[in-house]
Structure formats: structure tokens, C-alpha cells
Write a protein that holds these residues in place. Sequence first.
Motif, PDB file in Angstrom:
ATOM      1  N   VAL A 151     -43.413 -72.980  19.790  1.00 21.33           N
ATOM      2  CA  VAL A 151     -42.532 -73.732  20.688  1.00 21.33           C
ATOM      3  C   VAL A 151     -41.068 -73.485  20.334  1.00 21.33           C
ATOM      4  O   VAL A 151     -40.232 -73.227  21.211  1.00 21.33           O
ATOM      5  CB  VAL A 151     -42.876 -75.241  20.644  1.00 21.33           C
ATOM      6  CG1 VAL A 151     -41.832 -76.069  21.371  1.00 21.33           C
ATOM      7  CG2 VAL A 151     -44.250 -75.485  21.244  1.00 21.33           C
ATOM      8  N   ALA A 152     -40.736 -73.535  19.067  1.00 21.01           N
ATOM      9  CA  ALA A 152     -39.354 -73.286  18.644  1.00 21.01           C
ATOM     10  C   ALA A 152     -38.941 -71.853  18.967  1.00 21.01           C
ATOM     11  O   ALA A 152     -37.820 -71.611  19.443  1.00 21.01           O
ATOM     12  CB  ALA A 152     -39.208 -73.556  17.154  1.00 21.01           C
ATOM     13  N   GLY A 153     -39.812 -70.897  18.766  1.00 19.74           N
ATOM     14  CA  GLY A 153     -39.511 -69.502  19.086  1.00 19.74           C
ATOM     15  C   GLY A 153     -39.279 -69.290  20.561  1.00 19.74           C
ATOM     16  O   GLY A 153     -38.389 -68.523  20.955  1.00 19.74           O
ATOM     17  N   PHE A 154     -40.043 -69.977  21.397  1.00 20.83           N
ATOM     18  CA  PHE A 154     -39.856 -69.874  22.843  1.00 20.83           C
ATOM     19  C   PHE A 154     -38.466 -70.334  23.247  1.00 20.83           C
ATOM     20  O   PHE A 154     -37.757 -69.658  23.991  1.00 20.83           O
ATOM     21  CB  PHE A 154     -40.925 -70.691  23.575  1.00 20.83           C
ATOM     22  CG  PHE A 154     -40.654 -70.830  25.046  1.00 20.83           C
ATOM     23  CD1 PHE A 154     -40.907 -69.772  25.896  1.00 20.83           C
ATOM     24  CD2 PHE A 154     -40.145 -72.008  25.563  1.00 20.83           C
ATOM     25  CE1 PHE A 154     -40.653 -69.897  27.259  1.00 20.83           C
ATOM     26  CE2 PHE A 154     -39.887 -72.135  26.912  1.00 20.83           C
ATOM     27  CZ  PHE A 154     -40.152 -71.075  27.772  1.00 20.83           C
ATOM     28  N   PHE A 155     -38.059 -71.513  22.750  1.00 18.31           N
ATOM     29  CA  PHE A 155     -36.760 -72.044  23.145  1.00 18.31           C
ATOM     30  C   PHE A 155     -35.605 -71.240  22.568  1.00 18.31           C
ATOM     31  O   PHE A 155     -34.580 -71.049  23.223  1.00 18.31           O
ATOM     32  CB  PHE A 155     -36.652 -73.522  22.767  1.00 18.31           C
ATOM     33  CG  PHE A 155     -37.447 -74.405  23.674  1.00 18.31           C
ATOM     34  CD1 PHE A 155     -37.068 -74.589  24.988  1.00 18.31           C
ATOM     35  CD2 PHE A 155     -38.599 -75.031  23.228  1.00 18.31           C
ATOM     36  CE1 PHE A 155     -37.808 -75.392  25.842  1.00 18.31           C
ATOM     37  CE2 PHE A 155     -39.340 -75.840  24.064  1.00 18.31           C
ATOM     38  CZ  PHE A 155     -38.940 -76.020  25.376  1.00 18.31           C
ATOM     39  N   ILE A 156     -35.755 -70.724  21.363  1.00 25.78           N
ATOM     40  CA  ILE A 156     -34.700 -69.888  20.768  1.00 25.78           C
ATOM     41  C   ILE A 156     -34.571 -68.577  21.546  1.00 25.78           C
ATOM     42  O   ILE A 156     -33.456 -68.135  21.854  1.00 25.78           O
ATOM     43  CB  ILE A 156     -34.988 -69.638  19.279  1.00 25.78           C
ATOM     44  CG1 ILE A 156     -34.816 -70.940  18.496  1.00 25.78           C
ATOM     45  CG2 ILE A 156     -34.097 -68.547  18.723  1.00 25.78           C
ATOM     46  CD1 ILE A 156     -35.320 -70.866  17.069  1.00 25.78           C
ATOM     47  N   ALA A 157     -35.691 -67.965  21.904  1.00 26.66           N
ATOM     48  CA  ALA A 157     -35.659 -66.714  22.667  1.00 26.66           C
ATOM     49  C   ALA A 157     -35.071 -66.944  24.055  1.00 26.66           C
ATOM     50  O   ALA A 157     -34.296 -66.123  24.558  1.00 26.66           O
ATOM     51  CB  ALA A 157     -37.059 -66.135  22.773  1.00 26.66           C
ATOM     52  N   ARG A 158     -35.414 -68.049  24.667  1.00 31.32           N
ATOM     53  CA  ARG A 158     -34.890 -68.368  25.997  1.00 31.32           C
ATOM     54  C   ARG A 158     -33.380 -68.538  25.964  1.00 31.32           C
ATOM     55  O   ARG A 158     -32.657 -67.997  26.809  1.00 31.32           O
ATOM     56  CB  ARG A 158     -35.554 -69.641  26.508  1.00 31.32           C
ATOM     57  CG  ARG A 158     -35.112 -70.056  27.869  1.00 31.32           C
ATOM     58  CD  ARG A 158     -35.891 -71.255  28.340  1.00 31.32           C
ATOM     59  NE  ARG A 158     -35.191 -71.887  29.433  1.00 31.32           N
ATOM     60  CZ  ARG A 158     -35.208 -73.161  29.698  1.00 31.32           C
ATOM     61  NH1 ARG A 158     -35.921 -73.973  28.935  1.00 31.32           N
ATOM     62  NH2 ARG A 158     -34.553 -73.656  30.696  1.00 31.32           N
ATOM     63  N   ARG A 159     -32.885 -69.278  24.989  1.00 35.87           N
ATOM     64  CA  ARG A 159     -31.448 -69.495  24.871  1.00 35.87           C
ATOM     65  C   ARG A 159     -30.714 -68.184  24.598  1.00 35.87           C
ATOM     66  O   ARG A 159     -29.669 -67.919  25.171  1.00 35.87           O
ATOM     67  CB  ARG A 159     -31.161 -70.500  23.762  1.00 35.87           C
ATOM     68  CG  ARG A 159     -29.719 -70.568  23.360  1.00 35.87           C
ATOM     69  CD  ARG A 159     -28.951 -71.776  23.572  1.00 35.87           C
ATOM     70  NE  ARG A 159     -29.623 -72.898  24.140  1.00 35.87           N
ATOM     71  CZ  ARG A 159     -29.303 -74.129  23.876  1.00 35.87           C
ATOM     72  NH1 ARG A 159     -28.365 -74.379  23.015  1.00 35.87           N
ATOM     73  NH2 ARG A 159     -29.905 -75.122  24.472  1.00 35.87           N
ATOM     74  N   SER A 160     -31.268 -67.340  23.732  1.00 36.68           N
ATOM     75  CA  SER A 160     -30.598 -66.082  23.413  1.00 36.68           C
ATOM     76  C   SER A 160     -30.581 -65.147  24.626  1.00 36.68           C
ATOM     77  O   SER A 160     -29.595 -64.450  24.856  1.00 36.68           O
ATOM     78  CB  SER A 160     -31.254 -65.406  22.218  1.00 36.68           C
ATOM     79  OG  SER A 160     -32.552 -65.008  22.528  1.00 36.68           O
ATOM     80  N   MET A 161     -31.647 -65.122  25.420  1.00 33.87           N
ATOM     81  CA  MET A 161     -31.656 -64.294  26.623  1.00 33.87           C
ATOM     82  C   MET A 161     -30.669 -64.806  27.659  1.00 33.87           C
ATOM     83  O   MET A 161     -30.015 -64.023  28.346  1.00 33.87           O
ATOM     84  CB  MET A 161     -33.060 -64.242  27.231  1.00 33.87           C
ATOM     85  CG  MET A 161     -33.991 -63.309  26.510  1.00 33.87           C
ATOM     86  SD  MET A 161     -33.387 -61.630  26.385  1.00 33.87           S
ATOM     87  CE  MET A 161     -33.346 -61.135  28.079  1.00 33.87           C
ATOM     88  N   GLU A 162     -30.538 -66.127  27.805  1.00 35.28           N
ATOM     89  CA  GLU A 162     -29.567 -66.684  28.752  1.00 35.28           C
ATOM     90  C   GLU A 162     -28.151 -66.296  28.368  1.00 35.28           C
ATOM     91  O   GLU A 162     -27.359 -65.911  29.231  1.00 35.28           O
ATOM     92  CB  GLU A 162     -29.692 -68.200  28.825  1.00 35.28           C
ATOM     93  CG  GLU A 162     -30.909 -68.675  29.585  1.00 35.28           C
ATOM     94  CD  GLU A 162     -31.073 -70.185  29.547  1.00 35.28           C
ATOM     95  OE1 GLU A 162     -30.346 -70.864  28.789  1.00 35.28           O
ATOM     96  OE2 GLU A 162     -31.921 -70.693  30.289  1.00 35.28           O
TER      97      GLU A 162
END
Length: 78
Positions: free
Chosen positions: A19-30
Motif C-alpha cells: 500500500v505504501a509503495g503504491f501511494f509513493i509510486a503514484r505521487r512520484s509519477m504525478e
Amino acid sequence: MSTTIWIFIVVLAAVVGAVAGFFIARRSMETYIKNNPPISEEMMKSMMTSMGQKPSQKRLNQMMAQMKSQAQTSSKKK
């Protein structure tokens, strides 16, 4: 400690990490897409030329500003 507690800890850590990896990856891609838009001015110029239009700098600036404002409004909706 019993084996079931260790299994529970490992599964819980895996879920929290995913879950933490998903949100970190999402923020970095944005932030990457915001800083490096997928369509540049040169790409738009060549696209207009291939469609038979003579791209002026004024028109290119208008289109880039429109795309930027559209991206900002879509990011504010989230």
C-alpha cells in the motif's frame, strides 16, 4: 513466539509495504508528469505541420497554455 504470529507479522508487513509503495509510486509519477509533460512544443509543431497547418508561435503558446491549465484543473479535482 508461535509460528502463526510470525506469519501474521510477515503478511501484515507485506500488505503495508504494498500500500505504501503504491501511494509513493503514484505521487512520484504525478510529479514527473507535471514537470515533464508528455507533449512538448516541438511535438505539437510537427503534429500541426503534418496536418497541413502552418504553426505560428502564438498558436503554439495558446495550445501549450490550454494544456497546462487543463492539467492543473484535472489535478485539483482529485
